[in-house]
Design an enzyme around this catalytic site. Structure first.
Site, PDB file in Angstrom:
ATOM      1  CB  ILE A   1      -1.262  -0.157   1.372  1.00 19.34           C
ATOM      2  CG1 ILE A   1      -2.091  -0.699   1.118  1.00 19.34           C
ATOM      3  CG2 ILE A   1      -1.728   1.471   0.868  1.00 19.34           C
ATOM      4  CD1 ILE A   1      -2.491  -1.170   2.309  1.00 19.34           C
TER       5      ILE A   1
ATOM      6  CB  SER B   1       0.281 -12.205   9.161  1.00 16.24           C
ATOM      7  OG  SER B   1       0.171 -13.681   8.891  1.00 16.24           O
TER       8      SER B   1
ATOM      9  CE1 TYR C   1      -1.833  -6.408  11.435  1.00 24.29           C
ATOM     10  CE2 TYR C   1      -4.887  -6.882  11.447  1.00 24.29           C
ATOM     11  CZ  TYR C   1      -3.372  -6.071  10.490  1.00 24.29           C
ATOM     12  OH  TYR C   1      -3.236  -5.102   9.847  1.00 24.29           O
TER      13      TYR C   1
ATOM     14  CB  VAL D   1      -6.847 -15.566   0.407  1.00 25.28           C
ATOM     15  CG1 VAL D   1      -7.294 -13.828   0.442  1.00 25.28           C
ATOM     16  CG2 VAL D   1      -6.702 -16.288   0.131  1.00 25.28           C
TER      17      VAL D   1
ATOM     18  CG  ASP E   1      -8.495 -16.870   9.330  1.00 24.49           C
ATOM     19  OD1 ASP E   1      -7.643 -15.638  10.011  1.00 24.49           O
ATOM     20  OD2 ASP E   1      -8.642 -17.305   9.177  1.00 24.49           O
TER      21      ASP E   1
END
Length: 343
Positions: free
Chosen positions: A31, A102, A165, A209, A302
Site C-alpha cells: 500500500i 497477518s 494483530y 490470500v 480468523d
C-alpha cells in the site's frame, strides 16, 4: 461504483494545488508504494521510511520516477523514536502504513506484532506531535471488529478483538484518540478491509490470500482453503485505499479524531474468490486449467464474515470506491501474470 475520473479528479486536484511534504511510513510495502507513486505523480515532496522487513526496494524503484514529485527514501525502523523524530521534521502530512501484518503471524509471535504495530505507532504519534505535523492518517484494520457478529460492520459497533494483530490495531486507534484529545494532533484512522492489487507480495507463509493463490495457481498447485470456503470478506482494490488516504489527509477538520471503514461494501466468499481468480488466469492465457482447492481446518483468530458500511467515509471524507472486486481482480491478475512471465 463511482466513475474513476469523477471520484479521483477532485481530490487529486486538491493535492496538486499545493506542494506539501508527506511522510509515508511503510513506503516500500504494497500500500505504501502505491501512495508514494500517486503523490509523486501529483508533484508532491515525499519522504518514505521502511525497514524492509516486509517491504521491498523493488517497490521503491518501480515508483521512484513517477511524475514530477521528489522522493527521499530512508531505510529505518519506526520502533526507533529518533528515526520517527527525524522523519517527521518539516512534514505536513503523515500517512502511516508501516505495520507487521497477518493474524496467524500475530498468534505465533505476539511480541513482534505489538512492538511494530503498537509501539511503532506510538512513536509516530509522538514524533508527529513534536514536529507540529498538520495531520496523521494511519492504517487500522477491519480486524478491530472482532467477535461482533453484526453485518455490515459500522464504526462504533466493535466487539472483542480475536487476535494479537487485532489488539495491536485497536491500541493504535486508542493512542490516536488520546493524542487528538490531549495534544490536538489531528488523527484519522482508516480501517482497511482485505486490500489487494499489484505489487502485493505473493511469497512467504503470511502472504495475503489473493497473491498467494495467484502464485499457487501459476505454479500448477492446488490452493488451500481454511474451513469450508464460505468465509467471506469485503475485498478492496488498492486504488480505493489510495483515494481514501488522500481524502482523509485533506478532509475538513470535523473528520479528525475519527476512524472510517475503507472497503467496497460487498462481500465475496473464499470459494467464489477462488473461482474468479482461476477463471481470470485462464481467460488471460496464463493457465490452461487450475486444480481444485484443498480444504483444511479453520485458522484460530480468523473472523468468519466481514462486510463494511462505508457511509461514514462517504459523508465525511467524500470517499467513493471506484473499483469493484471484479474490476480490481482484472488489474491485479494482469499484473501478476505479466510479472510471472517476466521472471
Amino acid at each position: 461504483m463511482a466513475d474513476e475520473s469523477d471520484a479521483l479528479s477532485d481530490i487529486l486536484g486538491r493535492v496538486r494545488s499545493k506542494r506539501r511534504t508527506w511522510l509515508v511510513t511503510g513506503a516500500a510495502g504494497f500500500i505504501g508504494s502505491h501512495l508514494v507513486e500517486t503523490l509523486l505523480e501529483a508533484g508532491q515532496s515525499v519522504r518514505g521510511v521502511d525497514n524492509l522487513l516486509t517491504g521491498s526496494m523493488a517497490n521503491i524503484e518501480a515508483v521512484r520516477s513517477a511524475g514530477t514529485g521528489t522522493l527521499e527514501f530512508i531505510e529505518a525502523d519506526i520502533r526507533d523514536l529518533d528515526t520517527c523524530l527525524s522523519a517527521c521534521d518539516g512534514v505536513d502530512v503523515v500517512l502511516h502504513q508501516a505495520a507487521l501484518g497477518s493474524v496467524p503471524r500475530s498468534v505465533r509471535d505476539p511480541l513482534a506484532t505489538h512492538d511494530h504495530n503498537a509501539n511503532g505507532t506510538l512513536n509516530v504519534f509522538v514524533a508527529a506531535r513534536d514536529a507540529g505535523v498538520e495531520r496523521v492518517v494511519y492504517a487500522s484494520s477491519s480486524s478491530v471488529y472482532g467477535d461482533d457478529p453484526r453485518l455490515p460492520k459500522v464504526e462504533g459497533e466493535e466487539g472483542t478483538p480475536l487476535s494479537p494483530y487485532a489488539v495491536s490495531k485497536k491500541v493504535g486507534e486508542l493512542y490516536a484518540n488520546t493524542f487528538f484529545d490531549h495534544h490536538g494532533l489531528e488523527t484519522i484512522g482508516l480501517r482497511y478491509f482485505n486490500v489487494f492489487g499489484p505489487r502485493q507480495d505473493p511469497d512467504g507463509p503470511y502472504a495475503a490470500v489473493i497473491p498467494r493463490w495467484v502464485a499457487t495457481m501459476l505454479n500448477g498447485e492446488a490452493c488451500v482453503i481454511h474451513g469450508d470456503g464460505e468465509t467471506s470478506r469485503d475485498f478492496c482494490y488498492v486504488a480505493n485505499v489510495v483515494q481514501a488516504n488522500l481524502r482523509a489527509a485533506l478532509a475538513r477538520p470535523e473528520a479528525a479524531g475519527q476512524v472510517f471503514n475503507v472497503a467496497v461494501g460487498s462481500t465475496t466468499s473464499l470459494n467464489d474468490l477462488h473461482t474468479r481468480i482461476a477463471q481470470g488466469l485462464v481467460e488471460a492465457g496464463a493457465l490452461a486449467d487450475v486444480p481444485a482447492p484443498v480444504y483444511t481446518d479453520f485458522r484460530p483468530g480468523d473472523i468468519r464474515h466481514s462486510l463494511a458500511d462505508v457511509d461514514r467515509a462517504s459523508a465525511l471524507l467524500g470517499y467513493a470506491p471506484t473499483h469493484t472486486v471484479e474490476e480490481g481482480l482484472a488489474g491485479a491478475l494482469e499484473w501478476y501474470a505479466a510479472d510471472a512471465l517476466s521472471a
